[in-house]
Design a protein around this motif. Structure first.
Motif, PDB file in Angstrom:
ATOM      1  N   TRP A  50      39.828 114.221  -0.069  1.00 37.90           N
ATOM      2  CA  TRP A  50      40.086 112.834  -0.479  1.00 37.90           C
ATOM      3  C   TRP A  50      41.419 112.717  -1.205  1.00 37.90           C
ATOM      4  O   TRP A  50      42.200 111.791  -0.981  1.00 37.90           O
ATOM      5  CB  TRP A  50      38.959 112.319  -1.378  1.00 37.90           C
ATOM      6  CG  TRP A  50      37.816 111.754  -0.615  1.00 37.90           C
ATOM      7  CD1 TRP A  50      36.705 112.421  -0.182  1.00 37.90           C
ATOM      8  CD2 TRP A  50      37.677 110.407  -0.176  1.00 37.90           C
ATOM      9  NE1 TRP A  50      35.890 111.570   0.485  1.00 37.90           N
ATOM     10  CE2 TRP A  50      36.455 110.316   0.502  1.00 37.90           C
ATOM     11  CE3 TRP A  50      38.460 109.270  -0.300  1.00 37.90           C
ATOM     12  CZ2 TRP A  50      36.011 109.129   1.063  1.00 37.90           C
ATOM     13  CZ3 TRP A  50      38.005 108.091   0.252  1.00 37.90           C
ATOM     14  CH2 TRP A  50      36.799 108.033   0.932  1.00 37.90           C
ATOM     15  N   ASP A  51      41.685 113.662  -2.099  1.00 37.95           N
ATOM     16  CA  ASP A  51      42.919 113.618  -2.886  1.00 37.95           C
ATOM     17  C   ASP A  51      44.143 113.747  -1.979  1.00 37.95           C
ATOM     18  O   ASP A  51      45.110 113.001  -2.123  1.00 37.95           O
ATOM     19  CB  ASP A  51      42.902 114.731  -3.938  1.00 37.95           C
ATOM     20  CG  ASP A  51      44.044 114.608  -4.923  1.00 37.95           C
ATOM     21  OD1 ASP A  51      44.245 113.509  -5.464  1.00 37.95           O
ATOM     22  OD2 ASP A  51      44.740 115.621  -5.142  1.00 37.95           O
ATOM     23  N   ILE A  56      48.837 111.614   1.025  1.00 35.57           N
ATOM     24  CA  ILE A  56      49.542 111.416   2.289  1.00 35.57           C
ATOM     25  C   ILE A  56      49.673 109.923   2.587  1.00 35.57           C
ATOM     26  O   ILE A  56      50.730 109.456   3.021  1.00 35.57           O
ATOM     27  CB  ILE A  56      48.839 112.185   3.429  1.00 35.57           C
ATOM     28  CG1 ILE A  56      49.015 113.695   3.198  1.00 35.57           C
ATOM     29  CG2 ILE A  56      49.374 111.771   4.793  1.00 35.57           C
ATOM     30  CD1 ILE A  56      48.153 114.574   4.073  1.00 35.57           C
ATOM     31  N   SER A  57      48.608 109.168   2.348  1.00 34.72           N
ATOM     32  CA  SER A  57      48.667 107.710   2.543  1.00 34.72           C
ATOM     33  C   SER A  57      49.734 107.084   1.661  1.00 34.72           C
ATOM     34  O   SER A  57      50.461 106.184   2.095  1.00 34.72           O
ATOM     35  CB  SER A  57      47.310 107.079   2.239  1.00 34.72           C
ATOM     36  OG  SER A  57      46.321 107.593   3.076  1.00 34.72           O
ATOM     37  N   PHE A  58      49.821 107.556   0.420  1.00 32.55           N
ATOM     38  CA  PHE A  58      50.818 107.034  -0.511  1.00 32.55           C
ATOM     39  C   PHE A  58      52.231 107.296   0.005  1.00 32.55           C
ATOM     40  O   PHE A  58      53.091 106.411  -0.021  1.00 32.55           O
ATOM     41  CB  PHE A  58      50.626 107.673  -1.887  1.00 32.55           C
ATOM     42  CG  PHE A  58      51.676 107.315  -2.888  1.00 32.55           C
ATOM     43  CD1 PHE A  58      51.783 106.023  -3.384  1.00 32.55           C
ATOM     44  CD2 PHE A  58      52.570 108.267  -3.345  1.00 32.55           C
ATOM     45  CE1 PHE A  58      52.748 105.683  -4.305  1.00 32.55           C
ATOM     46  CE2 PHE A  58      53.539 107.941  -4.273  1.00 32.55           C
ATOM     47  CZ  PHE A  58      53.634 106.647  -4.755  1.00 32.55           C
ATOM     48  N   ILE A  59      52.476 108.488   0.508  1.00 34.45           N
ATOM     49  CA  ILE A  59      53.801 108.823   1.037  1.00 34.45           C
ATOM     50  C   ILE A  59      54.125 107.958   2.252  1.00 34.45           C
ATOM     51  O   ILE A  59      55.245 107.446   2.380  1.00 34.45           O
ATOM     52  CB  ILE A  59      53.880 110.332   1.374  1.00 34.45           C
ATOM     53  CG1 ILE A  59      53.848 111.143   0.082  1.00 34.45           C
ATOM     54  CG2 ILE A  59      55.135 110.650   2.175  1.00 34.45           C
ATOM     55  CD1 ILE A  59      53.671 112.627   0.277  1.00 34.45           C
ATOM     56  N   VAL A  60      53.151 107.759   3.144  1.00 36.69           N
ATOM     57  CA  VAL A  60      53.366 106.912   4.320  1.00 36.69           C
ATOM     58  C   VAL A  60      53.682 105.485   3.891  1.00 36.69           C
ATOM     59  O   VAL A  60      54.626 104.865   4.405  1.00 36.69           O
ATOM     60  CB  VAL A  60      52.142 106.960   5.262  1.00 36.69           C
ATOM     61  CG1 VAL A  60      52.224 105.892   6.340  1.00 36.69           C
ATOM     62  CG2 VAL A  60      51.994 108.344   5.880  1.00 36.69           C
ATOM     63  N   VAL A  61      52.919 104.952   2.947  1.00 43.37           N
ATOM     64  CA  VAL A  61      53.162 103.581   2.471  1.00 43.37           C
ATOM     65  C   VAL A  61      54.524 103.494   1.782  1.00 43.37           C
ATOM     66  O   VAL A  61      55.230 102.488   1.930  1.00 43.37           O
ATOM     67  CB  VAL A  61      52.017 103.107   1.548  1.00 43.37           C
ATOM     68  CG1 VAL A  61      52.354 101.794   0.867  1.00 43.37           C
ATOM     69  CG2 VAL A  61      50.729 102.967   2.333  1.00 43.37           C
ATOM     70  N   ASN A  85      54.732  99.346  -8.333  1.00 44.33           N
ATOM     71  CA  ASN A  85      53.407  98.808  -8.035  1.00 44.33           C
ATOM     72  C   ASN A  85      52.602  99.780  -7.179  1.00 44.33           C
ATOM     73  O   ASN A  85      51.401  99.977  -7.405  1.00 44.33           O
ATOM     74  CB  ASN A  85      53.518  97.459  -7.328  1.00 44.33           C
ATOM     75  CG  ASN A  85      54.071  96.387  -8.241  1.00 44.33           C
ATOM     76  OD1 ASN A  85      53.877  96.425  -9.448  1.00 44.33           O
ATOM     77  ND2 ASN A  85      54.779  95.443  -7.665  1.00 44.33           N
ATOM     78  N   LEU A  86      53.245 100.393  -6.198  1.00 43.10           N
ATOM     79  CA  LEU A  86      52.563 101.378  -5.361  1.00 43.10           C
ATOM     80  C   LEU A  86      52.144 102.601  -6.185  1.00 43.10           C
ATOM     81  O   LEU A  86      51.058 103.144  -5.997  1.00 43.10           O
ATOM     82  CB  LEU A  86      53.460 101.804  -4.201  1.00 43.10           C
ATOM     83  CG  LEU A  86      53.771 100.731  -3.163  1.00 43.10           C
ATOM     84  CD1 LEU A  86      54.778 101.260  -2.145  1.00 43.10           C
ATOM     85  CD2 LEU A  86      52.514 100.252  -2.486  1.00 43.10           C
TER      86      LEU A  86
END
Length: 138
Positions: A50-51, A56-61, A85-86
């Protein structure tokens, strides 16, 4: 501008000392062991998955946000795609997953209480910084 950096350094030092002493008192009160600094401290393999998914999602966003900002221009940013904000959402998401995993799977039942209090303090501090323009510094 000549007083900006000293104010930021003082603010970060005061906040750092406050968090340090609050954490120290909470650890003693809740009998929670100190975890190593700069390590992932995953509770189990599910937490690790999960972490890393959140990271990875954060880097993509972040990459998408950068591309959108370049396309729209730096003077017309979208508020929810701004880096601070992200980052705020990333911290909340990763710590919320930690709280859930510690509540379900940690050996010491007080770990999740400590992490919850720590997350609440971080949210209060960051929200107050953003809503007051860094306590009037910016």
């Amino acid at each position: 501008m000549e007083t900006f950096f000293p104010k930021v350094i003082i603010m970060m030092t005061v906040a750092g000392f406050a968090l340090y002493f609050i954490n120290k008192a909470l650890r003693k009160r809740l009998k929670v062991e100190k975890k190593p600094i700069f390590s992932y401290n995953h509770v189990n393999e599910l937490h690790k998955k999960w972490d890393w998914g959140i990271r990875i999602s954060f880097i993509v966003v972040l990459i998408i946000s950068f591309v959108v900002t370049i396309y729209r221009g730096f003077h017309d940013p979208i508020w929810y795609l701004q880096t601070h904000n992200l980052l705020f959402v990333f911290i909340i998401a990763s710590e919320a997953v930690r709280v859930i995993m510690e509540k379900k799977y940690a050996a010491n039942r007080n770990d999740y209480i400590f992490t919850s209090i720590q997350l609440a303090l971080i949210i209060i501090f960051l929200t107050s910084m953003f809503s007051t323009n860094f306590f009037g510094i910016i």
